[in-house]
Design an enzyme around this catalytic site. Structure first.
Site, PDB file in Angstrom:
ATOM      1  N   LYS A 161      94.647 101.797  23.104  1.00 55.91           N
ATOM      2  CA  LYS A 161      94.273 103.213  23.142  1.00 55.91           C
ATOM      3  C   LYS A 161      93.383 103.579  21.954  1.00 55.91           C
ATOM      4  O   LYS A 161      92.341 104.223  22.120  1.00 55.91           O
ATOM      5  CB  LYS A 161      95.552 104.063  23.148  1.00 55.91           C
ATOM      6  CG  LYS A 161      95.337 105.555  23.260  1.00 55.91           C
ATOM      7  CD  LYS A 161      96.530 106.229  23.908  1.00 55.91           C
ATOM      8  CE  LYS A 161      97.761 106.294  23.023  1.00 55.91           C
ATOM      9  NZ  LYS A 161      97.653 107.241  21.908  1.00 55.91           N
ATOM     10  N   GLY A 214      96.177 113.333  20.433  1.00 58.41           N
ATOM     11  CA  GLY A 214      95.976 113.674  19.021  1.00 58.41           C
ATOM     12  C   GLY A 214      94.792 112.919  18.451  1.00 58.41           C
ATOM     13  O   GLY A 214      93.995 113.467  17.684  1.00 58.41           O
ATOM     14  N   ASP A 248     104.003 103.893  16.080  1.00 55.90           N
ATOM     15  CA  ASP A 248     104.167 104.255  17.496  1.00 55.90           C
ATOM     16  C   ASP A 248     105.309 103.490  18.165  1.00 55.90           C
ATOM     17  O   ASP A 248     105.628 103.739  19.332  1.00 55.90           O
ATOM     18  CB  ASP A 248     102.864 103.990  18.263  1.00 55.90           C
ATOM     19  CG  ASP A 248     101.767 104.960  17.837  1.00 55.90           C
ATOM     20  OD1 ASP A 248     102.083 106.062  17.350  1.00 55.90           O
ATOM     21  OD2 ASP A 248     100.585 104.610  17.978  1.00 55.90           O
TER      22      ASP A 248
END
Ligand code: S3P
Length: 445
Positions: free
Chosen positions: A33, A106, A327
């Site tokens: 990502k 974000g 994460d």
């Protein structure tokens, strides 16, 4: 279920439970990502054509691509997970009279704030319900010090209104938070600034922006915890091969580690050292994870990970390790719940301002399944025990939802995981990939 969730998506739940057998298979998780966001951004600002392979077809990264299309960048999709970005150069973006929607991301909003602070036109950045509650002062304040003019809602929340035509100058910034998003926003604004932009971090964070800027030909100096560059150069298009996302692989690392008899191979996973903290933590807990076929892909280390079930023991986690697995804490909570002995997490207060308050949502969910969790302001202590059946609320947080699908593999009965639609932000296809490995998971009627 078809009620509206807190995230604006149609609400969906999962029913998850153990398939009653070990997990098996060779799995390839989708593209990273962080790298996918940055490849679109730098490709857009470069001169020439950037081909991206392994692009994450997630809602977050697609939102970033859509924003750049809205501000004048042509992006082709020759096939799934590929993009061709026709760069417009540093000064070729064009303003949009409509708000730019970053969705749940974000990373998208904070990095875009840096890019847009340097443009000649005004912009408004908006996001979904979750993103609209996330702190933006951490970027708007240092960007203002650089000369940017940015308005936000009370409390520094989105939408962000960015005034065009500001003259930016570099700053030497000691960031109070260990955040790659903050560092990256300042470096991207630094492309447009007079003089030098320098960022120091309290703990080193992922360095994809720095590596990718270098790959696009921008002179930059960086080392763990520090980066600096000067304005006034140009980005030259290059091809980007996005590695598989370590954070997505993490759910399967934990799942195979906690289900007796399991053996899973995760193929060609990105192994940037600023991302692999979970591997360090799981190995300290006794996990059996081997790296094979180590190689390099697009300047990033990648390896296959062979994960076999192993009994885990509780450990203490904190310090520099926390940002390297920021994460992965939701998955780590699940591993800790299945270990022998308590696990204590410290120095992870950033978890409170992710897609949900991940300390509170994991504590609440694990408690609903019978696990004792003591919350700390910057972490938690997890007291392992048998996992029961029950209902947990993911609060629209993709990583919480996937972590509880994993926890259910050790549960005594069915686990209902509520509000899972946002899994598509980072891991489209999670359900079918998990099912292929033997995870029993279905969308609730
Ligand atoms: C990201 C950085 C991390 C991480 C997020 C992606 C990035 O956030 O949690 O999922 O791509 O730069 P912070 O840098 O704010 O900790």
């Amino acid at each position: 279920m078809s009620t509206e969730s807190g995230t604006g998506n149609t609400r969906q739940d999962w029913i998850a439970r153990s398939g009653g057998h070990p997990l098996r298979g060779n799995l390839r998780v989708p593209g990273d990502k962080s790298v996918s966001h940055r490849a679109i951004m730098l490709g857009a600002l470069a001169e020439g054509t950037t081909r991206i392979s392994g692009f994450l077809e997630g809602e977050d990264t697609r939102a970033t691509a859509r924003v750049f299309e809205q501000i004048g960048v042509r992006i082709e999709t020759p096939s799934a997970s590929e993009r061709i970005v026709h760069g417009v150069g540093l000064h070729g973006l064009v303003g949009s009279s409509n708000p730019l929607d970053c969705g749940n991301a974000g990373t998208g909003m904070r990095l875009l704030a840096g890019v847009l602070a340097g443009q000649a036109f005004d912009s408004v950045l908006v996001g979904d319900a979750s993103l609209s509650k996330r702190p933006m002062r951490r970027v708007t304040e240092p960007l203002s010090q650089m000369g940017a003019v940015i308005g936000s809602q009370e409390g520094g929340l989105p939408p962000l209104r960015i005034r065009g035509g500001a003259s930016l100058h570099g700053i030497d910034y000691a960031s109070p938070v260990a955040s790659a998003q903050v560092k990256s926003a300042l470096l991207l604004a630094g492309l447009y600034a007079h003089g030098e932009t320098s960022v120091h971090e309290p703990h080193p964070t992922r360095d994809y922006t720095e590596r990718m800027l270098a790959a696009f030909g921008w002179p930059i100096e960086f080392s763990p915890g520090h980066a600096r560059l000067s304005g006034g150069h140009r980005l030259v298009a290059t091809d980007i091969a996005v590695p598989a996302d370590f954070s997505s692989a993490a759910f399967f690392m934990v799942a195979a580690s906690i289900v007796p008899g399991s053996e899973i191979r995760l193929e060609a996973v990105g192994m940037n050292p600023r991302r692999t903290g979970l591997l360090t933590a799981l190995r300290r807990m006794g996990a059996d994870i081997r790296e094979e076929n180590a190689s390099e892909q697009g300047g990033e280390p990648v390896a296959d990970l062979l994960v076999r079930y192993a009994p885990l023991r509780g450990i203490d986690i904190g310090g520099d390790l926390a940002p390297d697995m920021i994460d992965e804490f939701p998955a780590l909570f699940v591993a800790a719940a299945c270990a022998q002995g308590n696990t204590t997490i410290r120095d992870a207060a950033e978890l409170r301002v992710k897609e949900s308050d991940r300390i509170a949502t994991m504590a609440q969910g694990l408690r609903a399944l019978g696990i004792e969790v003591q919350e700390h302001p910057d972490g938690a202590t997890i007291v392992p025990g048998p996992i029961g059946a029950g209902t947990v609320d993911s609060h629209g947080d993709h990583r919480i939802a996937m972590s509880f699908a994993v926890a259910a593999q050790r549960a005594a009965g069915e686990v209902r995981v509520a509000d899972i639609a946002n899994v598509a932000t980072s891991f489209p296809g999670f359900e079918s990939l998990a099912a292929s490995a033997g995870v029993w998971l279905s969308t609730a009627p």
